[in-house]
Enzyme design. Structure first.
Site, PDB file in Angstrom:
ATOM      1  N   ASP A  12     -18.561  29.218  29.762  1.00 13.72           N
ATOM      2  CA  ASP A  12     -17.551  29.830  30.643  1.00 13.72           C
ATOM      3  C   ASP A  12     -16.119  29.514  30.233  1.00 13.72           C
ATOM      4  OD1 ASP A  12     -19.691  30.773  32.113  1.00 13.72           O
ATOM      5  OD2 ASP A  12     -19.701  29.038  33.446  1.00 13.72           O
ATOM      6  N   GLU A  13     -15.883  29.346  28.961  1.00 20.10           N
ATOM      7  CA  GLU A  13     -14.536  29.020  28.467  1.00 20.10           C
ATOM      8  C   GLU A  13     -13.630  30.241  28.466  1.00 20.10           C
ATOM      9  OE1 GLU A  13     -17.350  28.525  26.758  1.00 20.10           O
ATOM     10  OE2 GLU A  13     -17.588  26.380  26.351  1.00 20.10           O
ATOM     11  N   LYS A  15     -14.899  33.232  26.776  1.00 22.10           N
ATOM     12  CA  LYS A  15     -15.254  33.891  25.515  1.00 22.10           C
ATOM     13  C   LYS A  15     -15.196  35.407  25.623  1.00 22.10           C
ATOM     14  CE  LYS A  15     -19.196  31.745  25.768  1.00 22.10           C
ATOM     15  NZ  LYS A  15     -18.958  30.825  26.889  1.00 22.10           N
ATOM     16  N   ASN A  37     -28.572  34.542  30.568  1.00 24.09           N
ATOM     17  CA  ASN A  37     -27.955  33.354  31.201  1.00 24.09           C
ATOM     18  C   ASN A  37     -26.436  33.419  31.009  1.00 24.09           C
ATOM     19  OD1 ASN A  37     -28.400  32.983  28.438  1.00 24.09           O
ATOM     20  ND2 ASN A  37     -28.873  30.817  28.590  1.00 24.09           N
ATOM     21  N   ALA A  38     -25.990  34.141  30.003  1.00 23.92           N
ATOM     22  CA  ALA A  38     -24.555  34.295  29.756  1.00 23.92           C
ATOM     23  C   ALA A  38     -23.941  35.224  30.789  1.00 23.92           C
ATOM     24  CB  ALA A  38     -24.337  34.886  28.360  1.00 23.92           C
ATOM     25  N   GLY A  39     -22.692  34.961  31.112  1.00 24.81           N
ATOM     26  CA  GLY A  39     -21.923  35.858  31.966  1.00 24.81           C
ATOM     27  C   GLY A  39     -20.520  35.912  31.391  1.00 24.81           C
ATOM     28  N   HIS A  40     -20.206  36.977  30.673  1.00 24.50           N
ATOM     29  CA  HIS A  40     -18.919  37.080  29.984  1.00 24.50           C
ATOM     30  C   HIS A  40     -18.033  38.088  30.707  1.00 24.50           C
ATOM     31  CE1 HIS A  40     -20.832  35.474  25.996  1.00 24.50           C
ATOM     32  NE2 HIS A  40     -20.942  34.646  27.011  1.00 24.50           N
ATOM     33  N   THR A  41     -16.933  37.586  31.250  1.00 25.22           N
ATOM     34  CA  THR A  41     -16.069  38.421  32.093  1.00 25.22           C
ATOM     35  C   THR A  41     -14.942  39.041  31.288  1.00 25.22           C
ATOM     36  OG1 THR A  41     -16.456  36.767  33.797  1.00 25.22           O
ATOM     37  CG2 THR A  41     -14.764  38.427  34.267  1.00 25.22           C
ATOM     38  N   THR A 128     -30.250  28.889  34.934  1.00 22.80           N
ATOM     39  CA  THR A 128     -29.894  30.147  35.594  1.00 22.80           C
ATOM     40  C   THR A 128     -31.158  30.904  36.031  1.00 22.80           C
ATOM     41  OG1 THR A 128     -29.895  31.323  33.500  1.00 22.80           O
ATOM     42  CG2 THR A 128     -27.785  30.391  34.210  1.00 22.80           C
ATOM     43  N   GLN A 221     -22.862  30.608  26.020  1.00 20.89           N
ATOM     44  CA  GLN A 221     -22.890  29.202  26.442  1.00 20.89           C
ATOM     45  C   GLN A 221     -21.786  28.429  25.694  1.00 20.89           C
ATOM     46  OE1 GLN A 221     -26.384  30.602  25.615  1.00 20.89           O
ATOM     47  NE2 GLN A 221     -25.951  31.436  27.615  1.00 20.89           N
ATOM     48  N   THR A 236     -29.104  24.401  27.073  1.00 17.78           N
ATOM     49  CA  THR A 236     -29.862  25.644  27.033  1.00 17.78           C
ATOM     50  C   THR A 236     -30.827  25.562  25.851  1.00 17.78           C
ATOM     51  OG1 THR A 236     -29.728  28.050  27.191  1.00 17.78           O
ATOM     52  CG2 THR A 236     -28.152  26.971  25.675  1.00 17.78           C
ATOM     53  N   GLY A 299     -22.998  32.696  40.531  1.00 14.71           N
ATOM     54  CA  GLY A 299     -22.091  32.499  41.660  1.00 14.71           C
ATOM     55  C   GLY A 299     -21.969  31.046  42.100  1.00 14.71           C
TER      56      GLY A 299
HETATM   57  P1  GDP Z   1     -17.319  33.187  29.326  1.00 16.67           P
HETATM   58  O1  GDP Z   1     -18.715  32.998  29.801  1.00 16.67           O
HETATM   59  O2  GDP Z   1     -16.915  32.171  28.326  1.00 16.67           O
HETATM   60  O3  GDP Z   1     -17.029  34.582  28.870  1.00 16.67           O
HETATM   61  O4  GDP Z   1     -16.384  32.927  30.599  1.00 16.67           O
HETATM   62  P2  GDP Z   1     -16.639  33.485  32.093  1.00 16.67           P
HETATM   63  O5  GDP Z   1     -16.367  34.922  32.110  1.00 16.67           O
HETATM   64  O6  GDP Z   1     -17.945  33.025  32.613  1.00 16.67           O
HETATM   65  O7  GDP Z   1     -15.561  32.661  32.883  1.00 16.67           O
HETATM   66  C1  GDP Z   1     -14.213  32.695  32.570  1.00 16.67           C
HETATM   67  C2  GDP Z   1     -13.432  33.149  33.809  1.00 16.67           C
HETATM   68  O8  GDP Z   1     -12.066  32.863  33.628  1.00 16.67           O
HETATM   69  C3  GDP Z   1     -13.508  34.639  34.070  1.00 16.67           C
HETATM   70  O9  GDP Z   1     -13.433  34.864  35.442  1.00 16.67           O
HETATM   71  C4  GDP Z   1     -12.265  35.168  33.360  1.00 16.67           C
HETATM   72  O10 GDP Z   1     -11.802  36.391  33.929  1.00 16.67           O
HETATM   73  C5  GDP Z   1     -11.299  34.063  33.621  1.00 16.67           C
HETATM   74  N1  GDP Z   1     -10.272  33.846  32.577  1.00 16.67           N
HETATM   75  C6  GDP Z   1     -10.386  33.959  31.229  1.00 16.67           C
HETATM   76  N2  GDP Z   1      -9.251  33.572  30.624  1.00 16.67           N
HETATM   77  C7  GDP Z   1      -8.416  33.194  31.608  1.00 16.67           C
HETATM   78  C8  GDP Z   1      -7.092  32.648  31.609  1.00 16.67           C
HETATM   79  O11 GDP Z   1      -6.474  32.425  30.588  1.00 16.67           O
HETATM   80  N3  GDP Z   1      -6.547  32.372  32.834  1.00 16.67           N
HETATM   81  C9  GDP Z   1      -7.208  32.590  34.007  1.00 16.67           C
HETATM   82  N4  GDP Z   1      -6.600  32.269  35.139  1.00 16.67           N
HETATM   83  N5  GDP Z   1      -8.464  33.086  34.023  1.00 16.67           N
HETATM   84  C10 GDP Z   1      -9.063  33.370  32.845  1.00 16.67           C
HETATM   85  P1  IMO Z   2     -21.766  31.658  29.227  1.00 15.76           P
HETATM   86  O1  IMO Z   2     -22.183  32.438  28.006  1.00 15.76           O
HETATM   87  C1  IMO Z   2     -22.269  28.133  31.708  1.00 15.76           C
HETATM   88  C2  IMO Z   2     -26.257  26.348  31.835  1.00 15.76           C
HETATM   89  C3  IMO Z   2     -27.021  26.431  33.144  1.00 15.76           C
HETATM   90  C4  IMO Z   2     -27.861  25.183  33.042  1.00 15.76           C
HETATM   91  C5  IMO Z   2     -28.200  25.127  31.546  1.00 15.76           C
HETATM   92  C6  IMO Z   2     -29.527  25.728  31.187  1.00 15.76           C
HETATM   93  O2  IMO Z   2     -21.369  32.518  30.364  1.00 15.76           O
HETATM   94  O3  IMO Z   2     -20.779  30.613  28.879  1.00 15.76           O
HETATM   95  P2  IMO Z   2     -30.569  28.171  31.124  1.00 15.76           P
HETATM   96  O4  IMO Z   2     -30.391  29.347  32.016  1.00 15.76           O
HETATM   97  O5  IMO Z   2     -30.082  28.387  29.729  1.00 15.76           O
HETATM   98  O6  IMO Z   2     -31.944  27.619  31.192  1.00 15.76           O
HETATM   99  O7  IMO Z   2     -29.613  27.023  31.747  1.00 15.76           O
HETATM  100  O8  IMO Z   2     -27.182  25.833  30.883  1.00 15.76           O
HETATM  101  N1  IMO Z   2     -25.790  27.653  31.322  1.00 15.76           N
HETATM  102  C7  IMO Z   2     -24.516  28.050  31.343  1.00 15.76           C
HETATM  103  N2  IMO Z   2     -23.432  27.469  31.865  1.00 15.76           N
HETATM  104  N3  IMO Z   2     -22.155  29.301  31.056  1.00 15.76           N
HETATM  105  C8  IMO Z   2     -23.233  29.886  30.493  1.00 15.76           C
HETATM  106  O9  IMO Z   2     -23.143  30.975  29.707  1.00 15.76           O
HETATM  107  C9  IMO Z   2     -24.496  29.288  30.664  1.00 15.76           C
HETATM  108  N4  IMO Z   2     -25.754  29.592  30.283  1.00 15.76           N
HETATM  109  C10 IMO Z   2     -26.527  28.583  30.678  1.00 15.76           C
HETATM  110  O10 IMO Z   2     -26.144  26.399  34.235  1.00 15.76           O
HETATM  111  O11 IMO Z   2     -27.083  24.056  33.346  1.00 15.76           O
HETATM  112 MG    MG Z   3     -19.746  32.727  31.582  1.00 14.28          MG
END
Ligand code: GDP
Ligand code: IMO
Ligand code: MG
Length: 420
Positions: A12-13, A15, A37-41, A128, A221, A236, A299
């Site tokens: 969730d950095e 990406k 398991n990934a959630g890329h926003t 997840t 991840q 994971t 969530g």
């Molecule tokens: P990913 O899994 O690495 O793609 O990251 P996620 O989508 O799970 O979580 C990142 C969250 O931070 C999302 O809600 C993005 O919209 C938000 N986000 C990404 N970059 C920034 C940033 O520079 N500032 C803020 N405030 N939010 C960001």
């Molecule tokens: P993105 O791509 C954050 C975490 C789960 C759990 C562990 C194992 O959005 O960064 P799994 O479903 O793989 O068996 O879960 O890894 N996890 C993540 N945490 N971002 C993710 O993906 C994740 N995918 C898995 O919360 O701790």
């Molecule tokens: Mg994510």
């Protein structure tokens, strides 16, 4: 050549946003590991979109998106996501390609995930529950169904054999769940999957590389969730690090060029497991509130804390990071004081190395404190306009981890990124 964008922390950095930002510079965007398991926003026309299976380049018309062999694919999630992106005018039959070797997540994988977590009780991983662990177990256990198998007349039998194997395991767990509804949905999704572009991905990608096309591999991840180098067993089931690109796409290490590592300006983790810099206080809650730190897939509230440079340096080493992208710097805009962890204190012994086993031991972070910048940075476009205190913070990180922060993301929007 292949460049890589991957997470340096526990996922969730940001990406998704970063891949979407860089996508116009590439011909192909390819996921090489992980699954739903990934959630890329990312934001498309100001609207939030969360991608689980489809690479984050899908909204760029001239970019080919690949789901590589290293991914585990849930056909139901894929179908749902294809419908969602189609609403934005994306033609998945034109720019989405799936490797024949990609492993399929079946409904009983999800049931097994639940059964395994239930059995672990207190020590559960916090999965997840998307069936990731069981699907990769079937891969290494040499039982898996792959996308290419779908076209084989024997597929039904292969599926039934696997399902029966899973039933024995579920009985062992004493776990019952009626999966008939999800099985129905699964079979419908398989019919849809058959209509997509299924390719011999390793040839496709290498042919394109030899024609001079640019490939961007999108990690899911984060490095600290890597099956080998993460905080095992709270990880994971795939190699989230740069080495996973080669096995997950069929490209040689000699093709890998830049490795762009994404880190938040602080740190979060969702699910169980060690997190040395976690804050259990009001500051941690502030980070969660301001950063909207709730899982994009489940969530769940994300655990929050200060940036951990011991873990970050380790991640840069394992991945061979050439450039760092620091996201969510704006979330720190209102903090007077910032801390970074520069070492771990393990019962009186100080170390700057990540211990092989981080759970079950007391890790006390050694902090270094920095002044905050106390200003709204979200509209800044040029490096020169960034506050001096932010540059001090970033310079320290560059020196500590030995790789330079080259981009600062200062908001979730596509245009909110500053090149240093
Ligand atoms: P990913 O899994 O690495 O793609 O990251 P996620 O989508 O799970 O979580 C990142 C969250 O931070 C999302 O809600 C993005 O919209 C938000 N986000 C990404 N970059 C920034 C940033 O520079 N500032 C803020 N405030 N939010 C960001
Ligand atoms: P993105 O791509 C954050 C975490 C789960 C759990 C562990 C194992 O959005 O960064 P799994 O479903 O793989 O068996 O879960 O890894 N996890 C993540 N945490 N971002 C993710 O993906 C994740 N995918 C898995 O919360 O701790
Ligand atoms: Mg994510």
């Amino acid at each position: 050549m292949v460049d890589v964008i991957l997470g340096l922390q526990w996922g969730d950095e940001g990406k998704g946003k970063i891949v979407d930002y860089f996508a116009p510079e590439y011909d192909i965007i390819a996921r090489f590991q992980g699954g739903p398991n990934a959630g890329h926003t990312l934001y498309v026309d100001g609207k939030k979109m969360v991608l689980h299976q489809i690479p984050s380049g899908i909204f760029h018309q001239n970019t080919i998106n690949i789901i590589g062999n290293g991914v585990v694919l849930d056909p139901v999630t894929l179908k749902r996501e294809c419908d969602a992106v189609a609403a934005y005018g994306v033609d998945v039959r034109k720019n989405l390609f799936i490797s024949q070797r990609t492993n399929i997540i079946v409904p009983t994988h999800r049931a097994l995930d639940k059964a395994s977590e239930l059995q672990k009780g207190e020590s559960k991983i916090g999965s997840t529950l998307k069936g990731i662990g069981p699907a990769y177990m079937d891969k290494t256990g040499r039982n898996a169904l792959r996308v290419g198998d779908l076209l084989h007349p024997n597929f039904s039998k292969q599926y039934t054999d696997l399902r029966n194997k899973h039933q024995v395991l579920l009985d062992n767990f004493n776990f019952t769940e009626d999966i008939s509804a999800s099985e129905q949905e699964f079979f419908e999704a398989l019919e849809f999957l058959k209509t997509l572009n299924v390719i011999n991905c390793e040839y496709f990608i290498n042919d394109n590389i030899s024609k001079g096309k640019k490939v961007l591999a999108e990690g899911a991840q984060g490095s600290m969730l890597d099956i080998d180098f993460g905080t095992f067993p709270f990880v994971t089931s795939s190699n989230t690090t740069s080495a996973g690109v080669c096995t997950g796409l069929g490209v040689s290490p000699r093709q890998i060029n830049d490795v762009l590592g994404v880190t938040k300006a602080y740190c979060t983790r969702v699910g169980g497991g060690p997190f040395p810099t976690e804050l259990h206080d009001a500051t941690g809650e502030e980070l969660r509130r301001i950063g909207s730190e709730f899982g994009a897939t489940t969530g769940r509230p994300r655990r929050c804390g200060w940036i951990d440079l011991v873990a970050l340096k380790f991640a840069c080493m394992i991945n061979g990071v050439s450039k760092i992208i620091m996201t969510k710097a704006d979330v720190l805009d209102s903090f007077n004081e910032l801390n970074v962890c520069t070492a771990y204190n393990l019962g009186g012994t100080q170390t700057t190395e990540v211990p092989f086993q981080m759970s079950g031991i007391d890790i006390e972070p050694v902090w270094k404190s920095f002044a905050g910048w106390n200003m709204d940075t979200t509209a800044i476009k040029e490096a020169a306009a960034l506050p001096e205190t932010m540059s001090t913070y970033i310079d320290f990180i560059n020196n500590y981890v030995g790789a330079p922060v080259k981009f600062v993301s200062n908001g979730p929007g596509r245009e909110q990124i500053v090149r240093l």
